[in-house]
Motif scaffolding. Sequence first.
Motif, PDB file in Angstrom:
ATOM      1  N   GLY A   1       1.633   8.326  -6.796  1.00 18.87           N
ATOM      2  CA  GLY A   1       0.382   7.949  -6.122  1.00 18.87           C
ATOM      3  C   GLY A   1       0.529   6.705  -5.262  1.00 18.87           C
ATOM      4  N   GLY A   2       1.460   5.827  -5.607  1.00 25.97           N
ATOM      5  CA  GLY A   2       1.657   4.610  -4.827  1.00 25.97           C
ATOM      6  C   GLY A   2       2.674   4.770  -3.712  1.00 25.97           C
TER       7      GLY A   2
ATOM      8  N   LEU B   1       3.232   6.708  -0.105  1.00 22.30           N
ATOM      9  CA  LEU B   1       2.613   7.505   0.950  1.00 22.30           C
ATOM     10  C   LEU B   1       3.679   8.160   1.815  1.00 22.30           C
TER      11      LEU B   1
ATOM     12  N   GLU C   1       0.809  -1.216   0.000  1.00 29.05           N
ATOM     13  CA  GLU C   1       0.000   0.000   0.000  1.00 29.05           C
ATOM     14  C   GLU C   1       0.844   1.268   0.000  1.00 29.05           C
TER      15      GLU C   1
END
Lengths: 155, 303
Positions: free
Chosen positions: A131-132, A134, A45
Motif C-alpha cells: 500500500g505504501g 505507488l 508518499e
Amino acid sequence: MKHAATLTINGMAYPVELDGDTTLVRAIRDDVGLTGTKEGCDDCECGACMVLIDGRPVNSCTYFALQAVGSEVTTVEGLADGETLSNLQSAFLDQGGVQCGFCTPGMLVSAHALLRENANPTEEEIRLALGGNLCRCTGYAKIASAVMQAAKASV
Amino acid sequence: MGNVAFHTATTVDEALALLGDGSDARVVAGGSDLIVQARHGKSLPGTVIAIHRIAALDHLESADGLTLGALTSHATIAADAAVRATWTALADASALVGSHATRNVGTIGGNVMNASPAMETGGPLIVLGASVTLRSAAGDREVAIEELWTGPGTTSARPGEICVAVSVPTQPANTGSAYVRLEYRRAMEIAIVGASACVTLDDNGIVTDAKIALTALAPTIIRSPGAEVAIVGSDGNDDALAAVAAGASADAKPISDLRANEDYRRAMAGVIAKRAVAVAAQRARGEEFPIPATPVFMKGSGR
C-alpha cells in the motif's frame, strides 16, 4: 557540518562524510553510489525509496542517513544472490510486473519484507503490504501476481 | 540543507543536555514528520538530536494500565495483544497510520508531540483518558493529553522538554472503544474526518459512560459533548445513534481544504461518529469486531 560515519549496506561497510540533514536515499545514491534505490516523490508518499533497516521496510527519503549508523541497511541490490535473481525478482520478470520500472526497487523491497514475515499471503495481504508503494504505470495486478508466484515458489 | 549538527543520544539525560533550552535544537525519533516538514519550508534547527537509540524509551507495559515508552512504534502498538483487547481504539488507529514503513519508524511520542489535528492515535488517547510524561532537567511532569495540544502543530510542552512516555489507564469492565476514519485510500492516508468512542455499559446494556472525540474537525482533536450526552443512558439503539451523529456534526468546527470542504466534513463527522460509537458498544458487549474498525474495500476483500 560534515559528520564522518560508516553506513552498513547489503553487508558492506561504507565510510561516508555526511551533512547532518542528508537523507538516507541521498546518501545511498550520491555518497555510496548504489542507484537502485529511487527518489520518487521525496515526500514519504510513493515508496520508490524503500529500503530495509534491520529487516523492516522504511522510506529512505524520510530518514536521516546518520540515523542508520549502527543498523543493517538492505537495498534492492542486496536482494539477489550475486548474479542470481531471487524468486521474487524472477517472478516480477515472469509475470510482467515491471513496466517503466521506477517503482520496482521499492516494490521488491516491500514484497521481500512481506514474504519473510508471511510466506503465504493472500492477495489482500499483498495489496495491503504494498500500500505504501505507488506504481504510476498502474500495473498493480501483475505486481500482485508476481508476489503470489514468488510465495508459491518458496512455500 | 547543509548546516545542521547531528547527534545520536543513547540516554534521555544526554538528549536533554544536547537540547538545552530548546531554542535551536529538536529531537527526532522516526523522522517521518520532521523531515517532511523541513521539505515543506519549516527549516530544521541548528541541531538535530536523534533519540531512536535510547533503549530505555522503547517499552510497552500493560500489567497495570498501559505505559508506552515514547519510542514505541505504531507497528508494535497495533500488534500488541493487550492493546487490541483493552485499548482497542488505539490499536484501530495505530494499524491505520501511513504504511508498513511508516508504522515501523513512526512512534507514539513523535505522533503526540507533532500535534496534528488529523493524527490517528490522538482521538483514541483522548477517549481512553491518556496522559503524557514530559521530562526536562527539572524532572518529570504529567500532562493530560487533552491539555497537551494547543493548536495545529503546537503543544503545551515547554522548550527543553522531551516526551518520555504515554500512559493510558485501566478501563472499567464492560468497556469498549473504537476509532473510525473516513479515508480516500488505505495506505499513506490521513483522516478526512475521524471519530473515536469509548463506552461503558451496565449489566443491562445501558451506556453509563461515553467519551467521544473528533479528528480533523477542529484546530485540535476535540471531545464532542453533544454526541456523548446523546448516547449516555441509552442502549445504543438507532435513535440514540442518530442523536450521536447530530451532536457530533454540531460540535465539529471543520475547515475547507484540498481534502474536503467544510460542509462535507461536518456531514461526515456525524456518520463516522455514529459508526465509532456503534463499534465501541459492540466491543463493550464482548462481540468481536475486526481491527482496524475502518473496513478496507479492495479486490478480494472479505468485508
